[in-house]
Design an enzyme around this catalytic site. Sequence first.
Site, short mmCIF file in Angstrom:
data_model
loop_
_atom_site.label_atom_id
_atom_site.label_comp_id
_atom_site.label_asym_id
_atom_site.label_seq_id
_atom_site.Cartn_x
_atom_site.Cartn_y
_atom_site.Cartn_z
N SER A 331 4.10 -3.95 2.01
CA SER A 331 4.92 -4.81 2.85
C SER A 331 4.59 -6.27 2.60
O SER A 331 3.48 -6.61 2.15
CB SER A 331 4.70 -4.47 4.33
N ASP A 332 5.54 -7.13 2.88
CA ASP A 332 5.23 -8.56 2.86
C ASP A 332 4.31 -8.87 4.03
O ASP A 332 4.09 -8.04 4.92
CB ASP A 332 6.52 -9.39 2.90
#
Length: 625
Positions: A331-332
């Site tokens: 994920s960012d």
Amino acid sequence: MPTADRTLPHLSSAPDGTRFRDLNRNGVMDPFEDPRLSPEERTEDLLARLSLEEKVGLMFHTVIETGQDGTLLETPGAISKSPTSTVVLDKRMSHFNVHGLDDARAAARWHNRLQELAEQTPHGIPVTISTDPRHGGAQNAGTSWVTSFFSLWPEPLGLGALGDPELVRTWAGTVRREYTAVGIRAALHPVADLATEPRWARQRECFSQDPQLVARLVTAALDGLRGAEGEIPVQSTVKHFPGAGPQKDGEDAHFPYGRDQVYPGGRFEDHLLPFREAIAAGADAIMPYYGRPVGLQIDGHEIESVGFGFNEQVLTGLLRNELGFDGVIVSDWELVNDNHVGDQVLPARAWGVEELIPAQRLQRILEAGADQLGGEECTELLLGLVRDDLVEEERVTDSARRLLRVKFRLGLFDDPYVDESAADALVGSEESRRQGHEAQAGSVVVLHDDGHVLPLHTVRGSTRIYAEGLPADVIAQLGEQVATPAEADVALLRIGAPFQPRDDLFLESWFHQGDLEFPPGLAHRLARLRAACPLILDVDLDRAAVLTDIAGECDALTGSFGVSAAAWADAITGVVPARGRLPIELPRSMKAVREAHEDVPGGTAEPLYPYGHGLDIDQVISSRR
């Protein structure tokens, strides 16, 4: 390979003479320690030995900072939240995004000390150090770092201006060699996004607006990062799935006002194409963006309007099932918890699920299909979810499997160490700097030469130059610096692309956002200056700009993409002739930008300079003969 300036720790010999690292210190070559076995075989053996805490630790990937002179930082840092020993020994984490770095040897020293610390964990799982891009000239604490001891190349938009996959392969190979010399083994790039929205702040990290060109250059970058057989590889992380370019009104999804990603032109497949090609080319990891899709349909199904990192339809349905990606999904950064830095707070980028508490957000991310949580170290939340039977341990095992496979493929279990004494010589070599300089100069785009002043002929010590935005040492190589345009034979100006400064939220000041027009007084100032002497103007295009009002007020106009002053000087004088072509179109007006669709490549009406425009200085010379 063993380091030259230290003995490889825990190195033992099996009865048949096979050398191995006894990472669990039991005196036996267990299968996960056997260098002759495949990464898959070693992964399965190690998975069966790991505690839940160790598997959970693999699933977190946060910021880490260094202490002075290569020491470990045992306090919270400017952005990092915990002492180094806390995240490694207590939380069992082994993936870190490094910020800062002072010099090559200190970086290598710090990395080796970090690996030594990791050996104290039950199975000695080595650390994977990652980084945002470091080989360009742009500094942004959220996306990239200026690292002076690395070789300096154009920003990706500049590589797109050259459009040469072989050059990109060379660039990425240089990145790989310089990263591995200091212990960095994971690149949080390349960027496969399309620069279709002229106002978006992250265009400089993209290669182009053209999906086909981006696909070719991204796959070339993956080749360079992987290296040839026998070379030390770097993990690739292709981002930002499924293409972060079409941000509504060009606002960035780091911030609450930029959460929406839109497709009014129906061009979702254009944005997906580079990711399809990257998967086919063997991308190690893929990172989804923060944005939430609005009005997006895939195969006739409406996609839920939640951030891509929380979106099961996109990550599992599209990326895993349809596209067949079985690598790591990371994920960012900071989707779970608000980010507190000093007195500034940036809300968790939980767009569409803001109402959920952190534990619920984390559960939603795992249900969507992510393997790793970027920017987070809240291992206790995931442990609690497993113990409360809200997340199955087998789900944790599945992600740990993907993460371990990459570590084994990188060779980290056999030797994670680097040669501290060699780091200075391996990083930023004269040859790499020369190649980077030539790529910078070549990437300059000559937009026009109405005054027939290019290539510029100067005589050192004689040609009188009025300059703005160039350092004195570069001017001295060209001629004599004078104080006013009235005294000059030529004026050389370099300016940045326009933006509207913002600084209410953490990181916001680093992102150049808003309208693309220069202040109205600039054109008048340029006209007065040009009346005194010929004027050559360069605009550093970290994103598109509306040049309509100023283009006619200079004899020659260039666009550049993270190019040093020395490289620009070589470009306009023909030492290394400028030959770039615009990788993005430059719109005629803000009206045209506002009326265009965010997702359409080249979507503005009658652009001032279209995609692909540019004059070779060699061609300029030939046309005058």
